[in-house]
Design a protein around this motif. Structure first.
Motif, short mmCIF file in Angstrom:
data_model
loop_
_atom_site.label_atom_id
_atom_site.label_comp_id
_atom_site.label_asym_id
_atom_site.label_seq_id
_atom_site.Cartn_x
_atom_site.Cartn_y
_atom_site.Cartn_z
N ILE A 1 -5.46 0.00 7.73
CA ILE A 1 -5.65 0.20 6.28
C ILE A 1 -5.42 -1.11 5.55
CG2 ILE A 1 -4.71 1.34 4.22
CD1 ILE A 1 -4.07 3.75 6.03
N LYS A 2 -4.35 -1.82 5.94
CA LYS A 2 -4.06 -3.10 5.28
C LYS A 2 -5.20 -4.08 5.49
CE LYS A 2 0.92 -2.98 4.94
NZ LYS A 2 2.19 -3.27 5.58
N GLU A 3 -5.76 -4.09 6.70
CA GLU A 3 -6.86 -4.99 6.98
C GLU A 3 -8.06 -4.66 6.10
OE1 GLU A 3 -7.46 -5.93 11.24
OE2 GLU A 3 -9.58 -5.76 10.73
N ALA A 4 -8.30 -3.35 5.93
CA ALA A 4 -9.45 -2.92 5.14
C ALA A 4 -9.31 -3.34 3.68
CB ALA A 4 -9.60 -1.41 5.24
N PHE A 5 -8.06 -3.45 3.22
CA PHE A 5 -7.83 -3.79 1.82
C PHE A 5 -7.46 -5.26 1.63
CE2 PHE A 5 -7.51 0.78 1.48
CZ PHE A 5 -8.11 1.02 0.26
N ALA A 6 -7.41 -6.01 2.72
CA ALA A 6 -6.90 -7.37 2.65
C ALA A 6 -7.70 -8.23 1.68
CB ALA A 6 -6.88 -7.99 4.03
N ASP A 7 -8.99 -8.03 1.67
CA ASP A 7 -9.85 -8.86 0.81
C ASP A 7 -10.18 -8.16 -0.49
OD1 ASP A 7 -9.96 -10.92 2.66
OD2 ASP A 7 -11.52 -9.88 3.79
N PHE A 8 -9.47 -7.10 -0.75
CA PHE A 8 -9.75 -6.30 -1.93
C PHE A 8 -9.37 -7.05 -3.20
CE2 PHE A 8 -8.56 -3.16 -5.13
CZ PHE A 8 -9.64 -2.30 -5.09
N ASP A 9 -10.34 -7.22 -4.06
CA ASP A 9 -10.09 -7.86 -5.34
C ASP A 9 -10.19 -6.79 -6.42
OD1 ASP A 9 -10.04 -9.23 -7.67
OD2 ASP A 9 -11.66 -10.61 -7.18
N PRO A 10 -9.07 -6.49 -7.10
CA PRO A 10 -9.09 -5.40 -8.08
C PRO A 10 -10.12 -5.61 -9.18
CG PRO A 10 -6.85 -6.15 -7.67
CD PRO A 10 -7.76 -7.12 -6.96
N ALA A 11 -10.46 -6.87 -9.46
CA ALA A 11 -11.43 -7.14 -10.52
C ALA A 11 -12.86 -6.94 -10.01
CB ALA A 11 -11.25 -8.55 -11.04
N ASP A 12 -13.01 -6.91 -8.70
CA ASP A 12 -14.34 -6.79 -8.13
C ASP A 12 -14.27 -5.95 -6.86
OD1 ASP A 12 -17.01 -7.10 -7.56
OD2 ASP A 12 -16.74 -9.06 -6.60
N PRO A 13 -14.02 -4.65 -7.02
CA PRO A 13 -13.80 -3.80 -5.85
C PRO A 13 -15.06 -3.69 -5.01
CG PRO A 13 -13.92 -2.46 -7.84
CD PRO A 13 -13.96 -3.91 -8.27
N ILE B 1 0.84 -1.19 0.00
CA ILE B 1 0.00 0.00 0.00
C ILE B 1 0.88 1.24 0.00
CG2 ILE B 1 -1.68 1.34 1.33
CD1 ILE B 1 -2.83 -1.27 2.31
N GLU B 2 0.62 2.09 -0.94
CA GLU B 2 1.35 3.35 -0.97
C GLU B 2 0.39 4.49 -0.68
OE1 GLU B 2 3.74 4.11 -4.38
OE2 GLU B 2 4.52 2.06 -4.40
N LEU B 3 0.74 5.26 0.33
CA LEU B 3 -0.10 6.41 0.67
C LEU B 3 0.45 7.64 -0.04
CD1 LEU B 3 -0.60 5.83 4.48
CD2 LEU B 3 -2.16 5.28 2.62
N ALA B 4 -0.44 8.55 -0.32
CA ALA B 4 -0.02 9.81 -0.93
C ALA B 4 0.92 10.53 0.03
CB ALA B 4 -1.23 10.67 -1.23
N PRO B 5 1.91 11.22 -0.52
CA PRO B 5 2.84 11.93 0.35
C PRO B 5 2.10 12.92 1.25
CG PRO B 5 3.51 12.09 -1.96
CD PRO B 5 2.16 11.42 -1.92
N GLY B 6 2.48 12.95 2.51
CA GLY B 6 1.88 13.91 3.43
C GLY B 6 0.68 13.39 4.18
N VAL B 7 0.12 12.25 3.72
CA VAL B 7 -1.09 11.73 4.36
C VAL B 7 -0.85 11.43 5.84
CG1 VAL B 7 -2.58 9.70 4.47
CG2 VAL B 7 -2.22 10.86 2.30
N MET B 8 0.34 10.89 6.12
CA MET B 8 0.64 10.49 7.50
C MET B 8 1.11 11.67 8.36
SD MET B 8 0.05 7.38 8.38
CE MET B 8 -0.25 5.72 7.76
N ASP B 9 1.31 12.82 7.74
CA ASP B 9 1.84 13.96 8.49
C ASP B 9 0.94 14.37 9.65
OD1 ASP B 9 3.86 13.87 6.72
OD2 ASP B 9 3.49 15.82 5.78
N ALA B 10 -0.36 14.18 9.47
CA ALA B 10 -1.30 14.61 10.49
C ALA B 10 -1.46 13.57 11.59
CB ALA B 10 -2.66 14.90 9.87
N VAL B 11 -0.84 12.40 11.38
CA VAL B 11 -1.01 11.31 12.34
C VAL B 11 0.21 11.27 13.27
CG1 VAL B 11 -1.31 8.82 12.58
CG2 VAL B 11 -2.29 10.02 10.60
#
Ligand SMILES: [Zn+2]
Length: 92
Positions: free
Chosen positions: A29-41, A7-17
């Motif tokens: 975030i990884k958990e949220a995308f773990a089951d992500f299927d690019p062919a069937d988002p 997972i690549e976050l946009a630059p600066g996204v983590m600055d506020a964290v």
């Protein structure tokens, strides 16, 4: 075999964290995308439209008033009044 997730976050996204929360956030975030299927988002896919479009390109119904969303660039998001389409274009 499942590919490792990158997972690549946009630059600066983590600055506020705060630094101590970043690892936890990445894990979430990884958990949220773990089951992500690019062919069937999951969820409703957003269809990109030109600025100024007021009718649904799918069914021709009027689009609702846009609401601004930051993701991470600002976009205006429109919901269709006729189908469940979601449309967006970047704010100029
Ligand atoms: Zn529609």
């Amino acid at each position: 075999m499942k590919k490792p997730l990158k997972i690549e976050l946009a630059p600066g996204v983590m600055d506020a964290v705060p630094e101590e929360d970043r690892e936890e956030l990445m894990a979430a975030i990884k958990e949220a995308f773990a089951d992500f299927d690019p062919a069937d988002p999951p969820g409703v896919p957003i269809v990109w439209i030109e600025s100024g479009v007021t009718e649904c390109p799918r069914c021709g119904a009027l689009l609702n008033e846009p609401h601004a969303v930051s993701m991470p660039d600002k976009h205006l998001v429109y919901d269709c009044t006729g189908c469940d389409g979601v449309f967006a274009h970047p704010v100029q």
